[in-house]
Scaffold this motif. Structure first.
Motif, PDB file in Angstrom:
ATOM      1  N   ASP A  97      -9.195  -6.161 -12.759  1.00 22.91           N
ATOM      2  CA  ASP A  97      -8.158  -7.140 -13.098  1.00 22.91           C
ATOM      3  C   ASP A  97      -7.304  -7.311 -11.852  1.00 22.91           C
ATOM      4  O   ASP A  97      -6.475  -6.459 -11.528  1.00 22.91           O
ATOM      5  N   VAL A  98      -7.521  -8.397 -11.126  1.00 22.55           N
ATOM      6  CA  VAL A  98      -6.923  -8.518  -9.797  1.00 22.55           C
ATOM      7  C   VAL A  98      -5.416  -8.744  -9.829  1.00 22.55           C
ATOM      8  O   VAL A  98      -4.741  -8.588  -8.798  1.00 22.55           O
ATOM      9  N   GLU A  99      -4.877  -9.100 -10.986  1.00 22.60           N
ATOM     10  CA  GLU A  99      -3.431  -9.273 -11.088  1.00 22.60           C
ATOM     11  C   GLU A  99      -2.725  -7.980 -11.480  1.00 22.60           C
ATOM     12  O   GLU A  99      -1.499  -7.940 -11.570  1.00 22.60           O
ATOM     13  N   ARG A 100      -3.468  -6.931 -11.701  1.00 26.79           N
ATOM     14  CA  ARG A 100      -2.876  -5.643 -12.081  1.00 26.79           C
ATOM     15  C   ARG A 100      -2.316  -4.946 -10.845  1.00 26.79           C
ATOM     16  O   ARG A 100      -2.934  -4.958  -9.778  1.00 26.79           O
ATOM     17  N   PRO A 101      -1.156  -4.316 -10.963  1.00 24.04           N
ATOM     18  CA  PRO A 101      -0.589  -3.604  -9.810  1.00 24.04           C
ATOM     19  C   PRO A 101      -1.485  -2.451  -9.364  1.00 24.04           C
ATOM     20  O   PRO A 101      -2.123  -1.776 -10.179  1.00 24.04           O
ATOM     21  N   VAL A 102      -1.515  -2.219  -8.072  1.00 24.63           N
ATOM     22  CA  VAL A 102      -2.282  -1.116  -7.514  1.00 24.63           C
ATOM     23  C   VAL A 102      -1.792   0.209  -8.085  1.00 24.63           C
ATOM     24  O   VAL A 102      -2.576   1.135  -8.317  1.00 24.63           O
ATOM     25  N   ALA A 103      -0.492   0.300  -8.356  1.00 23.39           N
ATOM     26  CA  ALA A 103       0.102   1.527  -8.884  1.00 23.39           C
ATOM     27  C   ALA A 103      -0.457   1.902 -10.255  1.00 23.39           C
ATOM     28  O   ALA A 103      -0.354   3.054 -10.677  1.00 23.39           O
ATOM     29  N   HIS A 104      -1.070   0.943 -10.949  1.00 24.09           N
ATOM     30  CA  HIS A 104      -1.717   1.255 -12.229  1.00 24.09           C
ATOM     31  C   HIS A 104      -2.877   2.225 -12.016  1.00 24.09           C
ATOM     32  O   HIS A 104      -3.169   3.060 -12.879  1.00 24.09           O
ATOM     33  N   TYR A 105      -3.534   2.126 -10.871  1.00 29.73           N
ATOM     34  CA  TYR A 105      -4.674   2.987 -10.562  1.00 29.73           C
ATOM     35  C   TYR A 105      -4.292   4.154  -9.670  1.00 29.73           C
ATOM     36  O   TYR A 105      -4.876   5.239  -9.779  1.00 29.73           O
ATOM     37  N   SER A 153      -1.105   6.249  -8.711  1.00 26.07           N
ATOM     38  CA  SER A 153       0.303   6.486  -9.073  1.00 26.07           C
ATOM     39  C   SER A 153       1.173   6.859  -7.881  1.00 26.07           C
ATOM     40  O   SER A 153       2.397   6.773  -7.960  1.00 26.07           O
ATOM     41  N   GLY A 154       0.560   7.250  -6.760  1.00 23.56           N
ATOM     42  CA  GLY A 154       1.354   7.652  -5.610  1.00 23.56           C
ATOM     43  C   GLY A 154       1.756   6.520  -4.690  1.00 23.56           C
ATOM     44  O   GLY A 154       2.422   6.747  -3.672  1.00 23.56           O
ATOM     45  N   VAL A 155       1.388   5.274  -5.031  1.00 19.48           N
ATOM     46  CA  VAL A 155       1.741   4.135  -4.190  1.00 19.48           C
ATOM     47  C   VAL A 155       3.223   3.810  -4.371  1.00 19.48           C
ATOM     48  O   VAL A 155       3.687   3.638  -5.504  1.00 19.48           O
ATOM     49  N   PRO A 156       3.988   3.731  -3.279  1.00 22.70           N
ATOM     50  CA  PRO A 156       5.440   3.550  -3.395  1.00 22.70           C
ATOM     51  C   PRO A 156       5.884   2.240  -4.031  1.00 22.70           C
ATOM     52  O   PRO A 156       6.870   2.215  -4.773  1.00 22.70           O
ATOM     53  N   ASP A 157       5.201   1.130  -3.753  1.00 18.00           N
ATOM     54  CA  ASP A 157       5.630  -0.183  -4.240  1.00 18.00           C
ATOM     55  C   ASP A 157       4.782  -0.584  -5.441  1.00 18.00           C
ATOM     56  O   ASP A 157       3.575  -0.825  -5.301  1.00 18.00           O
ATOM     57  N   ASP A 158       5.392  -0.674  -6.613  1.00 15.01           N
ATOM     58  CA  ASP A 158       4.628  -0.965  -7.834  1.00 15.01           C
ATOM     59  C   ASP A 158       4.440  -2.455  -8.077  1.00 15.01           C
ATOM     60  O   ASP A 158       3.930  -2.860  -9.122  1.00 15.01           O
ATOM     61  N   ARG A 159       4.832  -3.294  -7.111  1.00 14.50           N
ATOM     62  CA  ARG A 159       4.647  -4.743  -7.269  1.00 14.50           C
ATOM     63  C   ARG A 159       3.348  -5.240  -6.643  1.00 14.50           C
ATOM     64  O   ARG A 159       2.849  -6.302  -7.003  1.00 14.50           O
ATOM     65  N   VAL A 160       2.807  -4.487  -5.703  1.00  8.56           N
ATOM     66  CA  VAL A 160       1.599  -4.917  -4.987  1.00  8.56           C
ATOM     67  C   VAL A 160       0.408  -4.927  -5.936  1.00  8.56           C
ATOM     68  O   VAL A 160       0.154  -3.945  -6.646  1.00  8.56           O
ATOM     69  N   THR A 161      -0.336  -6.030  -5.953  1.00 12.29           N
ATOM     70  CA  THR A 161      -1.470  -6.174  -6.859  1.00 12.29           C
ATOM     71  C   THR A 161      -2.798  -6.025  -6.114  1.00 12.29           C
ATOM     72  O   THR A 161      -2.853  -6.046  -4.883  1.00 12.29           O
ATOM     73  N   ILE A 162      -3.855  -5.926  -6.901  1.00 13.81           N
ATOM     74  CA  ILE A 162      -5.203  -5.898  -6.321  1.00 13.81           C
ATOM     75  C   ILE A 162      -5.452  -7.172  -5.518  1.00 13.81           C
ATOM     76  O   ILE A 162      -6.001  -7.128  -4.405  1.00 13.81           O
ATOM     77  N   ALA A 163      -5.050  -8.315  -6.053  1.00 14.20           N
ATOM     78  CA  ALA A 163      -5.227  -9.586  -5.343  1.00 14.20           C
ATOM     79  C   ALA A 163      -4.494  -9.581  -4.006  1.00 14.20           C
ATOM     80  O   ALA A 163      -4.991 -10.126  -3.014  1.00 14.20           O
ATOM     81  N   ASP A 164      -3.318  -8.968  -3.958  1.00 10.55           N
ATOM     82  CA  ASP A 164      -2.590  -8.864  -2.692  1.00 10.55           C
ATOM     83  C   ASP A 164      -3.408  -8.113  -1.650  1.00 10.55           C
ATOM     84  O   ASP A 164      -3.442  -8.498  -0.477  1.00 10.55           O
ATOM     85  N   LEU A 165      -4.046  -7.026  -2.058  1.00 14.35           N
ATOM     86  CA  LEU A 165      -4.864  -6.257  -1.116  1.00 14.35           C
ATOM     87  C   LEU A 165      -6.042  -7.092  -0.620  1.00 14.35           C
ATOM     88  O   LEU A 165      -6.351  -7.098   0.575  1.00 14.35           O
ATOM     89  N   VAL A 166      -6.712  -7.777  -1.540  1.00 18.06           N
ATOM     90  CA  VAL A 166      -7.877  -8.581  -1.165  1.00 18.06           C
ATOM     91  C   VAL A 166      -7.491  -9.664  -0.156  1.00 18.06           C
ATOM     92  O   VAL A 166      -8.196  -9.896   0.838  1.00 18.06           O
TER      93      VAL A 166
END
Length: 286
Positions: free
Chosen positions: A56-64, A66-79
């Motif tokens: 789910d590319v709109e899901r925040p990376v922090a969902h997967y 938990s140690g990522v500091p910014d919980d707004r960044v999404t999978i789509a942002d990384l791609v």
């Protein structure tokens, strides 16, 4: 314009037109004595497609993670490189004579370093972002490379791709006095998903065919770049560069060793320009 086919140095190239693939330069030098060459950041094309197809590319990376500091960044942002993350964390880049990945080999990715430095939504090319994407695929699929194998390599008919090439099979350049230039330790590091794949030149061409097939879904080139009618993906590592570029109905695959940065891109651009002009001339296009 100088004929790109006469460009000196060690490089390989093939062109695909309406008539199929044609070899521009046969393997010579290091290409004649070994078979596996570095994809560099072309690896991101496989990783982005796998993420886009399975997450789910709109899901925040922090969902997967938990140690990522910014919980707004999404999978789509990384791609799409819009996470705001830097190319590499502080302290890893900046010295052109040092392997930035060597000290991370055998260590887990430092999630605490994933702190955006520019506003989210702004394009900033990030190897750190794709390392995070690989870590997410590890969580979801057990191993990012196995997921890429299932969703891209096998469908594309690619059998030689690896992140752990046999040293004797690596196509690498040498210095004037014969000493080999040691490749970056990307494949053994937590940044492997950002640029660690090696394969034969023929399998790099197979990836081009699969990703750019006329009936291909957009996910196959979700990590590629576009400008006008041109589509491309490229990679630069310590002593090699590679590109797959397509424009005007012509696709070029070029790999170059120990040349100036983006030399492969310039060769591909020139080859495509020549081929398009020949096609237009044959069709009577002014």
């Amino acid at each position: 314009m100088r004929d790109p086919r006469k460009t000196s140095g060690d490089w390989r190239a093939s062109l695909r037109t309406d008539d199929g693939w044609a070899t521009v330069r046969e393997p010579r030098g290091p290409y004649a004595s070994a078979s596996l060459l570095e994809w560099g950041s072309i690896t991101k094309g496989l990783v982005g497609t796998t993420a886009w197809s399975t997450l789910d590319v709109e899901r925040p990376v922090a969902h997967y993670l938990s140690g990522v500091p910014d919980d707004r960044v999404t999978i789509a942002d990384l791609v799409h490189h819009t996470s705001g993350l830097p190319r590499l964390p502080d302290g890893m880049a900046g010295n052109p004579f040092r392997d930035p990945y060597r000290r991370t080999v055998g260590r887990p990715l430092d999630l605490s370093a994933a702190v955006p430095v520019t506003p989210r939504g702004q394009f900033v090319y990030s190897n750190l972002g794709y390392a995070l994407l690989g870590a997410v695929l590890d969580v979801v699929h057990g191993d990012w490379f196995s997921a890429v194998t299932e969703h891209v390599l096998q469908p594309a008919g690619i059998t030689t791709a690896t992140i752990a090439p046999d040293p004797v099979e690596r196509v690498i350049p040498t210095l004037f006095f014969g000493r080999a230039i040691t490749p970056w330790a990307l494949g053994a590091s937590p940044y492997a998903a950002a640029g660690g794949i090696w394969s034969t030149f023929d399998d790099l061409c197979r990836y081009a065919d699969w990703a750019l097939a006329p009936d291909a879904e957009p996910a196959r080139t979700v990590s590629w770049q576009r400008h006008g009618k041109s589509t491309w993906i490229n990679g630069e590592v310590r002593a090699a560069g590679a590109v797959i570029a397509s424009a005007g109905g012509v696709t070029a695959v070029v790999h170059a060793l120990a040349k100036a940065p983006h030399a492969a891109d310039r060769i591909a651009t020139a080859l495509i320009g020549q081929a398009v002009r020949r096609q237009d001339g044959a069709r009577g296009v002014a």
